[in-house]
Design a protein around this motif. Sequence first.
Motif: not given
Lengths: 322, 153, 501
Positions: C210-211, C435-438, C440-443
Amino acid sequence: MKSTARRMTVVAAGLWVAASLFGAGVVHAAYPDKPVKYIIPFAPGGESDIAARFQQIVFKKKYGQEMIIESKPGAGGALAWTLTNTFPGDGYTWMSTNLPHIVLQPLEGQVQYKTEDLANVCFYHYTPDAIVVRSESPFKTYQELVKAAKDSPGKVSIAGSGTNSANHLATERFNGVAGVKTTYVPFKGTGDLVASLLGGHVDLAMSYVTLAIAQKGKTRVLAVATEKRHPQFPDTPTFKELGIDWVDGAYRGVALPKSAPAELKKQVSDICLDINKDADFQKRMAEGGFELVDVGVDKMPGFMAERTKVYIENAKRMGLTK
Amino acid sequence: MKLKNPKDFWSGVMFMAIGLAFAIVVKVFEYPMGTSSRMGPGYFPFVLGIVMTLLGVAIIIESMATQGEPVSKFAWRPLAFILGAVVIFGLIVKVAGMAASIIVLVLVSAFGGHEFKLKEVLIAGVILAVFSVLVFVYGLKLPFPIWPSFISG
Amino acid sequence: MEQLLSNLALGFGVALTLNNLLYCLVGCLLGTLIGVLPGIGPIATIAMLLPATFTLPPESSLIMLAGIYYGAQYGGSTTAILVNLPGESSSVVTALDGYQMARQGRAGVALSVAALGSFFAGCVATFLLAAAAPPLAQIAFKFGPAEYFSLMILGLIAAVVLAHGSVIKAIGMILLGLLLGLVGTDVNSGMARFSFGIPELTDGIGFVAIAMGVFGFAEIIKNLEQGEAREVFTNKVTSLWPTKQDIKDAFPAVLRGTFLGSLLGILPGGGAVLGSFSAYTLEKKIAKDASKFGKGDIRGVAAPESANNAAAQTSFIPLLTLGIPPNPVMALMVGAMIIQGIQPGPQVMTERPQLFWGMIVSMWIGNLMLVILNLPLIGMWIKLLKVPYRLLYPAILVFCCIGVYSLSNSPFDVLMTALFGFIGYVFVKLDCEPAPLLLGFILGPMMEENLRRAMLLSRGDPMTFVTRPLSASLLAISLLLLIIIFLPAIRKKREEAFQEE
């Protein structure tokens, strides 16, 4: 040290001779004559990986060949196990297998392999189930725990690694033998649950002796699922002493692709059991909390049948039907 | 009807569509919802999907009330060549080996740019291939084949 | 204090032997290398090196492995700044302002501030580790499932601040990230969700896919679209070194970043990630002029970089004092210790003081080595940006593809990255910031796990989140933050509305 080394050489040489006599005229007479790839279906650093690396040292020492450990983690092991039979059955690809995983996963019905697809040639150790509480816990003994669980059903929380896993199975087994109802709280892995256990957020952990060894001094073990008392926990009773027939845990072994000929399976099985005889290996495994077992290819059908029976019995209670 | 704020409008549509898709998958594949004390695997994604759908609707409504820029045209050429080059690399590297796959990747992706000088691109490809083989295969010991499988056997 | 000094002396005795210095250097070098190369992370490298460390004494082997870990943190920010490729979750935030600085010809300043800030943070965190590891470890115990859930809520709300555009779209991106994070096997039921029978998806979508897709590939396509006429990087490169004003701006940010990072790094699971972006959020919220964030503000590099390095050091606290591995790299370190015959846990400090203190001191030495190694390298990195973009981007693609492919040695991750490249390009077109998507993805998965665990333990009573004091205060801070975020947005809207009239 030197004499051990010499003895090893003698053993290895003896084995070599025996192997070549036994399989005279067979292509695999000189097995292994090139590096062996050993696939671990879990992330590096876990129990399967560590045990395999201990084997790796002895393998190199005894057979003079490299053992290349390749980790292929995914889907709780299923990703690698599904691939087992796509490798050549020439004995140069070993697959690490785990019980009860390879019985429970196909039962659950989401994986693309069957238990019979894995040609297990040996199981060489297990990590015994253990009930672990933190030092400050009110439960001093197994009996106290059972009493509390009986008094308030569903209130005692038990942390374990994963769902439909060895820990989950053991929790259901405990519920069954003690006649209690508890709440199983799954965590991602054993390392993940330690903070919640020590912080008192869960009442106890259904885990392995390995956890208790790692957290010695901060935890107490109420019962272990070994034959005899564990040398590192001489004051902790076994389930057997408590009147419960429970000697179990997560077993780890080696499988070959199905296409491997019978004599090759026997050779790998012998190597596996031979590594178990190495004094240095025994010491390292014992320190880590791994209990050695010698289930070779000859004992395999009986062993698998007995294990499967136990697992299926408890799996029914977990809600895994079929 | 002319959109007043197309970027926001289409963002809203995207969020709404994806949110709905997740919620629908939960329902169609019958992921168990469970109860609030024992949530099933469907609970959290379903709730999130619905929240995102509503948020998408909110963004669409907001876009009707604000002014914004139009969505600029997609640059299909770089998009196709860059992503195509990556896909080809992924598919062929096991068979073609690292060296050849890198040269293919560099060649195809270079078509996505504005200038294309074959000689320059080829030189760059070869340099990158040699460097990568040295660093990744010899240095870091990553399990890549170097040469195509029909050569190395 | 005296005890501490004698312990440190013992540590220096171990760490300063020629052998251990050498292994520390090797670890740092390797770490920097794999950190700079996108996609190749410390996990693969450490796993590969494990057999080689068998024969080393335990001290040397752990010193080297630790060097790889924090070296990779240093190296990771280099790629994030130069080419907008965050190889690790903690460098996502660095890419926001770092890459913009690079485009303005201030890559050197960004890199040197990142290196110096990291060094400072590393020193402080190492000192904390030495002086107060056991009491600090107690913090980890205070966090049960309810507290973790509330912390994740706070983290997600803070993530809104990462975007400099529309607040409501940023929330949408967070939700999207949360949903994407749920793809894969559900820990609680063991059921595979949203994987549609694809075995590779049962472990979820890879972070790196994703990143690299939404940051790296989408950026390349965007740059090509704008054409060579507009050079991606200005040719006018300002000095490599920060000016007096830069230092004046950056230093307080470094201090705050170090503090937040050290604190959050102690928490197992997600702590280190939360560290770098909560530091960014803090800077943006307390800055008098926040409009420069996201457009190359030096504070946006200094704070998260010091935070993530501090967190990388303090994440050794749960490992060394409790035997709890807070992340996959640390889990691997546990494996390395067991193979060496050491049971990680509280007893390490008392039973193997030379190992414990040797490792801590070596971390400080390693940080020093990294700064000495990296500062001269900056000049070289800058030269790299002088390469014409038409030759630079194929090279970036090559390194990305190799890194992604090596994650599982299968084409699957490469194809996923390409897919996310496309999605990322759509985001660019719609002005949705990734950036917020990433985050959210981790958390997302951690949040769900802890929510369900907390509800299991409270037997379905959601009051557990407000009756537990720590959880309640975290939620209160979240609410406060939410108000701070929304007030200006509402005010602005009203002003706009008035202006229209």
